[in-house]
Design a protein around this motif. Structure first.
Motif, short mmCIF file in Angstrom:
data_model
loop_
_atom_site.label_atom_id
_atom_site.label_comp_id
_atom_site.label_asym_id
_atom_site.label_seq_id
_atom_site.Cartn_x
_atom_site.Cartn_y
_atom_site.Cartn_z
N LYS A 58 29.28 10.98 9.30
CA LYS A 58 29.89 12.32 9.26
C LYS A 58 29.94 12.89 10.67
O LYS A 58 28.96 12.84 11.42
N CYS A 59 31.09 13.40 11.04
CA CYS A 59 31.28 13.99 12.36
C CYS A 59 32.25 15.16 12.21
O CYS A 59 32.83 15.36 11.14
N ARG A 60 32.41 15.93 13.29
CA ARG A 60 33.31 17.09 13.23
C ARG A 60 34.48 16.86 14.17
O ARG A 60 34.30 16.61 15.36
N LEU A 61 35.68 16.94 13.63
CA LEU A 61 36.90 16.81 14.42
C LEU A 61 37.06 18.05 15.29
O LEU A 61 37.09 19.16 14.79
N ILE A 62 37.14 17.84 16.60
CA ILE A 62 37.28 18.94 17.55
C ILE A 62 38.73 19.08 18.00
O ILE A 62 39.29 20.17 18.04
N THR A 63 39.34 17.94 18.33
CA THR A 63 40.71 17.92 18.83
C THR A 63 41.44 16.74 18.20
O THR A 63 40.85 15.67 18.04
N GLY A 64 42.70 16.93 17.89
CA GLY A 64 43.52 15.83 17.40
C GLY A 64 43.88 15.96 15.94
O GLY A 64 43.53 16.94 15.27
N HIS A 65 44.57 14.97 15.47
CA HIS A 65 45.03 14.90 14.08
C HIS A 65 44.56 13.58 13.49
O HIS A 65 44.72 12.54 14.11
N ILE A 66 43.98 13.65 12.30
CA ILE A 66 43.57 12.42 11.61
C ILE A 66 44.10 12.44 10.18
O ILE A 66 44.45 13.49 9.64
N ARG A 67 44.15 11.26 9.60
CA ARG A 67 44.49 11.11 8.18
C ARG A 67 43.31 10.42 7.53
O ARG A 67 42.80 9.42 8.04
N LEU A 68 42.85 10.95 6.41
CA LEU A 68 41.75 10.34 5.67
C LEU A 68 42.29 9.25 4.76
O LEU A 68 43.28 9.46 4.05
N LYS A 69 41.63 8.10 4.77
CA LYS A 69 42.05 6.96 3.95
C LYS A 69 41.75 7.18 2.47
O LYS A 69 42.45 6.67 1.61
N ARG A 70 40.66 7.92 2.18
CA ARG A 70 40.27 8.13 0.78
C ARG A 70 39.52 9.44 0.64
O ARG A 70 39.16 10.07 1.63
N ASN A 71 39.25 9.81 -0.57
CA ASN A 71 38.52 11.03 -0.89
C ASN A 71 37.10 10.93 -0.32
O ASN A 71 36.39 9.97 -0.59
N ILE A 72 36.69 11.95 0.44
CA ILE A 72 35.35 11.94 1.04
C ILE A 72 34.48 13.07 0.47
O ILE A 72 33.43 13.38 1.02
N SER A 73 34.91 13.67 -0.64
CA SER A 73 34.22 14.84 -1.18
C SER A 73 32.80 14.55 -1.65
O SER A 73 32.01 15.47 -1.83
N ARG A 74 32.44 13.30 -1.80
CA ARG A 74 31.07 12.96 -2.19
C ARG A 74 30.09 13.32 -1.08
O ARG A 74 28.93 13.63 -1.34
N HIS A 75 30.54 13.28 0.17
CA HIS A 75 29.67 13.54 1.32
C HIS A 75 30.08 14.73 2.16
O HIS A 75 29.31 15.15 3.03
N VAL A 76 31.27 15.24 1.96
CA VAL A 76 31.77 16.37 2.75
C VAL A 76 32.23 17.45 1.78
O VAL A 76 33.16 17.24 1.00
N PRO A 78 33.93 21.08 0.52
CA PRO A 78 35.16 21.75 0.93
C PRO A 78 34.97 22.66 2.15
O PRO A 78 35.82 22.72 3.03
N ALA A 79 33.82 23.36 2.21
CA ALA A 79 33.55 24.23 3.37
C ALA A 79 33.40 23.40 4.64
O ALA A 79 33.90 23.79 5.71
N GLU A 80 32.72 22.26 4.55
CA GLU A 80 32.57 21.39 5.72
C GLU A 80 33.93 20.83 6.15
O GLU A 80 34.23 20.78 7.34
N GLY A 84 36.17 21.12 9.71
CA GLY A 84 36.56 19.94 10.50
C GLY A 84 35.69 18.72 10.29
O GLY A 84 35.90 17.70 10.96
N PHE A 85 34.72 18.77 9.38
CA PHE A 85 33.87 17.60 9.17
C PHE A 85 34.60 16.53 8.38
O PHE A 85 35.29 16.82 7.40
N VAL A 86 34.45 15.29 8.83
CA VAL A 86 35.08 14.13 8.20
C VAL A 86 34.11 12.95 8.29
O VAL A 86 33.08 13.03 8.96
N LEU A 87 34.44 11.87 7.62
CA LEU A 87 33.72 10.61 7.79
C LEU A 87 34.53 9.74 8.74
O LEU A 87 35.71 9.47 8.47
#
Length: 108
Positions: A58-76, A78-80, A84-87
């Motif tokens: 788990k990390c926090r996106l600061i700059t840029g654009h990403i696409r998530l490959k799959r649902n990460i809601s098990r670990h992140v 909605p507020a996170e 900007g938090f993603v896996l």
């Protein structure tokens, strides 16, 4: 500016990954996750499973654009996600430059 998108194509574009607190950058190959790019470049990044099951990357996106490959809601939550938090193991770069903060590793 940062943006997170979901689904769509499974391939990302190439780019450069910056981990805040690291003095090195990693080249992200097209279709490669942020985590894979960091590991390949020997940038310290906590991880275990590489498939989105453990949440260790788990990390926090600061700059840029990403696409998530799959649902990460098990670990992140909605507020996170809104913050900007993603896996990293499920994040594909969609912009030329992506910068992330790794809790416990990045010096900010």
């Amino acid at each position: 500016m940062k943006a997170i998108s979901f689904g769509g194509g499974k391939s990302g574009r190439g780019g450069t990954l910056h981990v805040l607190g690291s003095d090195r950058a990693a080249r992200i190959e097209a279709g490669e996750t942020l985590l894979s790019a960091a590991v390949r470049a020997d940038i310290p990044f906590p991880h275990m499973c590489n498939v989105g099951e453990c949440g260790t990357c788990k990390c926090r996106l600061i700059t840029g654009h990403i696409r998530l490959k799959r649902n990460i809601s098990r670990h992140v939550t909605p507020a996170e996600l809104s913050a900007g938090f993603v896996l990293a193991c499920q994040s594909l770069a969609m912009s030329e430059v992506v910068a992330v903060e790794v809790p416990g590793c990045s010096r900010v």
